[in-house]
Design a protein around this motif. Structure first.
Motif, PDB file in Angstrom:
ATOM      1  N   GLU A  53      10.425  -1.186  -4.462  1.00  0.00           N
ATOM      2  CA  GLU A  53      10.098  -2.350  -3.637  1.00  0.00           C
ATOM      3  C   GLU A  53       8.930  -2.046  -2.711  1.00  0.00           C
ATOM      4  O   GLU A  53       8.045  -2.892  -2.506  1.00  0.00           O
ATOM      5  CB  GLU A  53      11.307  -2.780  -2.815  1.00  0.00           C
ATOM      6  CG  GLU A  53      12.458  -3.349  -3.628  1.00  0.00           C
ATOM      7  CD  GLU A  53      13.423  -2.263  -4.097  1.00  0.00           C
ATOM      8  OE1 GLU A  53      13.006  -1.079  -4.121  1.00  0.00           O
ATOM      9  OE2 GLU A  53      14.563  -2.599  -4.439  1.00  0.00           O
ATOM     10  N   ALA A  54       8.912  -0.848  -2.149  1.00  0.00           N
ATOM     11  CA  ALA A  54       7.832  -0.472  -1.236  1.00  0.00           C
ATOM     12  C   ALA A  54       6.499  -0.435  -1.956  1.00  0.00           C
ATOM     13  O   ALA A  54       5.498  -0.984  -1.475  1.00  0.00           O
ATOM     14  CB  ALA A  54       8.133   0.892  -0.614  1.00  0.00           C
ATOM     15  N   LEU A  55       6.451   0.204  -3.114  1.00  0.00           N
ATOM     16  CA  LEU A  55       5.190   0.310  -3.858  1.00  0.00           C
ATOM     17  C   LEU A  55       4.705  -1.061  -4.307  1.00  0.00           C
ATOM     18  O   LEU A  55       3.498  -1.351  -4.260  1.00  0.00           O
ATOM     19  CB  LEU A  55       5.367   1.235  -5.065  1.00  0.00           C
ATOM     20  CG  LEU A  55       5.617   2.711  -4.735  1.00  0.00           C
ATOM     21  CD1 LEU A  55       5.883   3.511  -6.009  1.00  0.00           C
ATOM     22  CD2 LEU A  55       4.430   3.303  -3.976  1.00  0.00           C
ATOM     23  N   ALA A  56       5.624  -1.917  -4.740  1.00  0.00           N
ATOM     24  CA  ALA A  56       5.246  -3.269  -5.155  1.00  0.00           C
ATOM     25  C   ALA A  56       4.681  -4.058  -3.978  1.00  0.00           C
ATOM     26  O   ALA A  56       3.666  -4.760  -4.109  1.00  0.00           O
ATOM     27  CB  ALA A  56       6.444  -3.994  -5.761  1.00  0.00           C
ATOM     28  N   ALA A  57       5.314  -3.935  -2.815  1.00  0.00           N
ATOM     29  CA  ALA A  57       4.859  -4.655  -1.619  1.00  0.00           C
ATOM     30  C   ALA A  57       3.493  -4.144  -1.164  1.00  0.00           C
ATOM     31  O   ALA A  57       2.629  -4.936  -0.749  1.00  0.00           O
ATOM     32  CB  ALA A  57       5.880  -4.496  -0.497  1.00  0.00           C
ATOM     33  N   ILE A  58       3.291  -2.839  -1.247  1.00  0.00           N
ATOM     34  CA  ILE A  58       2.012  -2.256  -0.840  1.00  0.00           C
ATOM     35  C   ILE A  58       0.889  -2.720  -1.762  1.00  0.00           C
ATOM     36  O   ILE A  58      -0.177  -3.151  -1.301  1.00  0.00           O
ATOM     37  CB  ILE A  58       2.105  -0.712  -0.847  1.00  0.00           C
ATOM     38  CG1 ILE A  58       3.006  -0.238   0.280  1.00  0.00           C
ATOM     39  CG2 ILE A  58       0.718  -0.080  -0.710  1.00  0.00           C
ATOM     40  CD1 ILE A  58       3.417   1.216   0.175  1.00  0.00           C
ATOM     41  N   ASP A  59       1.115  -2.629  -3.062  1.00  0.00           N
ATOM     42  CA  ASP A  59       0.080  -3.030  -4.020  1.00  0.00           C
ATOM     43  C   ASP A  59      -0.236  -4.518  -3.890  1.00  0.00           C
ATOM     44  O   ASP A  59      -1.404  -4.927  -4.014  1.00  0.00           O
ATOM     45  CB  ASP A  59       0.531  -2.707  -5.444  1.00  0.00           C
ATOM     46  CG  ASP A  59       0.555  -1.206  -5.705  1.00  0.00           C
ATOM     47  OD1 ASP A  59      -0.073  -0.451  -4.940  1.00  0.00           O
ATOM     48  OD2 ASP A  59       1.217  -0.787  -6.682  1.00  0.00           O
ATOM     49  N   ARG A  60       0.784  -5.323  -3.631  1.00  0.00           N
ATOM     50  CA  ARG A  60       0.571  -6.759  -3.464  1.00  0.00           C
ATOM     51  C   ARG A  60      -0.251  -7.030  -2.203  1.00  0.00           C
ATOM     52  O   ARG A  60      -1.175  -7.854  -2.212  1.00  0.00           O
ATOM     53  CB  ARG A  60       1.914  -7.480  -3.394  1.00  0.00           C
ATOM     54  CG  ARG A  60       1.797  -8.999  -3.306  1.00  0.00           C
ATOM     55  CD  ARG A  60       3.133  -9.668  -3.587  1.00  0.00           C
ATOM     56  NE  ARG A  60       4.189  -9.187  -2.720  1.00  0.00           N
ATOM     57  CZ  ARG A  60       5.210  -8.443  -3.133  1.00  0.00           C
ATOM     58  NH1 ARG A  60       5.304  -8.070  -4.394  1.00  0.00           N
ATOM     59  NH2 ARG A  60       6.153  -8.064  -2.291  1.00  0.00           N
ATOM     60  N   PHE A  61       0.063  -6.332  -1.117  1.00  0.00           N
ATOM     61  CA  PHE A  61      -0.663  -6.545   0.141  1.00  0.00           C
ATOM     62  C   PHE A  61      -2.132  -6.161  -0.018  1.00  0.00           C
ATOM     63  O   PHE A  61      -3.026  -6.905   0.398  1.00  0.00           O
ATOM     64  CB  PHE A  61      -0.034  -5.724   1.261  1.00  0.00           C
ATOM     65  CG  PHE A  61      -0.682  -5.923   2.601  1.00  0.00           C
ATOM     66  CD1 PHE A  61      -0.256  -6.946   3.437  1.00  0.00           C
ATOM     67  CD2 PHE A  61      -1.729  -5.120   3.025  1.00  0.00           C
ATOM     68  CE1 PHE A  61      -0.862  -7.161   4.675  1.00  0.00           C
ATOM     69  CE2 PHE A  61      -2.344  -5.321   4.246  1.00  0.00           C
ATOM     70  CZ  PHE A  61      -1.906  -6.343   5.077  1.00  0.00           C
ATOM     71  N   ILE A  62      -2.393  -5.014  -0.618  1.00  0.00           N
ATOM     72  CA  ILE A  62      -3.779  -4.552  -0.777  1.00  0.00           C
ATOM     73  C   ILE A  62      -4.550  -5.475  -1.709  1.00  0.00           C
ATOM     74  O   ILE A  62      -5.727  -5.787  -1.472  1.00  0.00           O
ATOM     75  CB  ILE A  62      -3.796  -3.108  -1.304  1.00  0.00           C
ATOM     76  CG1 ILE A  62      -3.210  -2.149  -0.256  1.00  0.00           C
ATOM     77  CG2 ILE A  62      -5.216  -2.671  -1.659  1.00  0.00           C
ATOM     78  CD1 ILE A  62      -3.084  -0.721  -0.721  1.00  0.00           C
ATOM     79  N   SER A  63      -3.882  -5.926  -2.782  1.00  0.00           N
ATOM     80  CA  SER A  63      -4.543  -6.807  -3.746  1.00  0.00           C
ATOM     81  C   SER A  63      -4.923  -8.154  -3.126  1.00  0.00           C
ATOM     82  O   SER A  63      -6.013  -8.675  -3.366  1.00  0.00           O
ATOM     83  CB  SER A  63      -3.631  -7.030  -4.951  1.00  0.00           C
ATOM     84  OG  SER A  63      -4.195  -7.965  -5.856  1.00  0.00           O
ATOM     85  N   LEU A  64      -4.032  -8.705  -2.304  1.00  0.00           N
ATOM     86  CA  LEU A  64      -4.277 -10.022  -1.710  1.00  0.00           C
ATOM     87  C   LEU A  64      -5.120  -9.962  -0.443  1.00  0.00           C
ATOM     88  O   LEU A  64      -5.719 -10.968  -0.048  1.00  0.00           O
ATOM     89  CB  LEU A  64      -2.937 -10.697  -1.394  1.00  0.00           C
ATOM     90  CG  LEU A  64      -2.054 -11.048  -2.594  1.00  0.00           C
ATOM     91  CD1 LEU A  64      -0.717 -11.622  -2.139  1.00  0.00           C
ATOM     92  CD2 LEU A  64      -2.763 -12.030  -3.519  1.00  0.00           C
TER      93      LEU A  64
END
Length: 256
Positions: free
Chosen positions: A92-103
């Motif tokens: 969940e942490a890695l998914a949230a991080i990648d989503r934040f950086i991407s957006l």
């Protein structure tokens, strides 16, 4: 004619009044929503302060779902990343991080997101049970350590002035040692099976990529022994010269 004009005037006034009333109502609704969001966010922060991380995560997740574009959206997402990390929710942490950086590639806190990705990967790699038991498991999978290494290296490269850069550099040192130990464990495996060329290549890899770690001494020793078994005197002597110059007290140096 006058009557028609008066009628149109009354209609226009009524429409304008309805529009103004609608704007006023919408503004009040937006203000209420913002106040509600702020109150809910404060509750989640209080839960975090009290150490109730699971409740805080639930509260912030609800906020994030209900108001994905609200006034605290970015901060809520960053707080959730931190909570996922603290609660060992790696995926969940890695998914949230990648989503934040991407957006939000240009957000002022992208350096923090990169830093947290490094921490998450480093913690995922860490095996607390073996450390508590005093067992050295250098041979275990190092893929997460490699990911953490890349994360911290990217942070330092892209944001050298970040407030997280100094700690990232220290973590890189520890990760280098961890990865070097992994290579040495593989080299030792090859030594035990008399695959001396493969062992020497692993030792050379440590020398080339992790030259500032303590593991270099053992890497050189493996190279000396491997080249000796392979009857490659020139390569053995080159490795021995480096070993002797940098680690004069090594057992192989003393024995020759």
């Amino acid at each position: 004619m006058f009557s028609n004009k008066l009628g149109r005037s009354v209609v226009l006034s009524s429409v304008l009044g309805l529009m103004l009333a609608g704007c006023s109502s919408q503004s009040e609704e937006e203000q209420v929503s913002k106040t509600q969001i702020e109150a809910m966010y404060d509750q989640a922060q209080e839960s975090m302060s009290n150490g109730n991380l699971n409740l805080a995560q639930e509260q912030l997740s609800n906020l994030n779902r209900r108001y994905p574009f609200g006034p605290f959206a970015h901060q809520i997402q960053l707080d959730l990343i931190y909570l996922h990390y603290k609660l060992d929710n790696t995926d969940e942490a890695l998914a949230a991080i990648d989503r934040f950086i991407s957006l939000n590639p240009n957000h002022k806190d992208v350096d923090y997101a990169l830093y947290m990705r490094g921490l998450v990967n480093q913690r995922a790699e860490h095996n607390a049970i073996h450390e508590l038991a005093g067992v050295d498991r250098s041979d275990r999978d190092s893929s997460m350590a490699q990911e953490a290494f890349k994360d911290f290296a990217e942070l330092i490269r892209k944001y050298p002035d970040s407030g997280y850069a100094a700690d990232a550099k220290q973590r890189l040192i520890a990760l280098k040692s961890r990865l070097a130990k992994k290579e040495l464990a593989i080299a030792q495996y090859y030594m035990e099976r008399q695959a001396y060329l493969a062992a020497a290549n692993r030792g050379r890899y440590v020398l080339e990529h992790f030259s500032d770690t303590p593991e270099v001494e053992n890497a050189l020793a493996i190279m000396v022994e491997s080249y000796d078994q392979l009857e490659l005197p020139e390569l053995r002597e080159d490795a021995m010269k480096v070993l002797r110059a940098n680690f004069p007290n090594n057992q192989l140096v003393s024995a020759r």
